[in-house]
Scaffold this active site. Structure first.
Site, PDB file in Angstrom:
ATOM      1  CD  GLU A   5      -0.497  -0.636   3.044  1.00  0.00           C
ATOM      2  OE1 GLU A   5       1.312  -0.937   3.861  1.00  0.00           O
ATOM      3  OE2 GLU A   5      -1.170  -2.047   2.990  1.00  0.00           O
ATOM      4  CE1 TYR A  54       6.862   0.309  -4.729  1.00  0.00           C
ATOM      5  CE2 TYR A  54       5.043   1.723  -4.774  1.00  0.00           C
ATOM      6  CZ  TYR A  54       6.624   0.892  -3.854  1.00  0.00           C
ATOM      7  OH  TYR A  54       7.501   1.322  -2.832  1.00  0.00           O
TER       8      TYR A  54
END
Length: 76
Positions: free
Chosen positions: A25, A37
């Site tokens: 997260e 990411y």
């Protein structure tokens, strides 16, 4: 470049010990990390509302994951 290398090495180590999926997260406002990411192939799985606390108030977390099987060579 250094952050990409560090994450790639960590993902390679996960594969070596048999981990096949990486979950994470990240703060919604952390656009550099989210971009990294995304570039590494992570997909957006959802949002965790008000996950982070700060002096300016709560902030959502972006939930992301990467299937490590077959992704090894693409992170180089």
């Amino acid at each position: 470049g250094m952050a990409r290398k560090l994450v790639s090495v960590a993902l390679d180590q996960m594969l070596l010990v048999g981990i096949r999926r990486c979950l994470l997260e990240v703060r919604v406002s952390n656009t550099p990390a989210r971009g990294l990411y995304d570039a590494l192939g992570f997909v957006h799985d959802g949002v965790r509302k008000n996950y982070y606390r700060s002096e300016s108030g709560p902030e959502d977390a972006c939930l992301m994951s990467l299937d490590l099987q077959g992704e090894h060579d693409e992170r180089a």
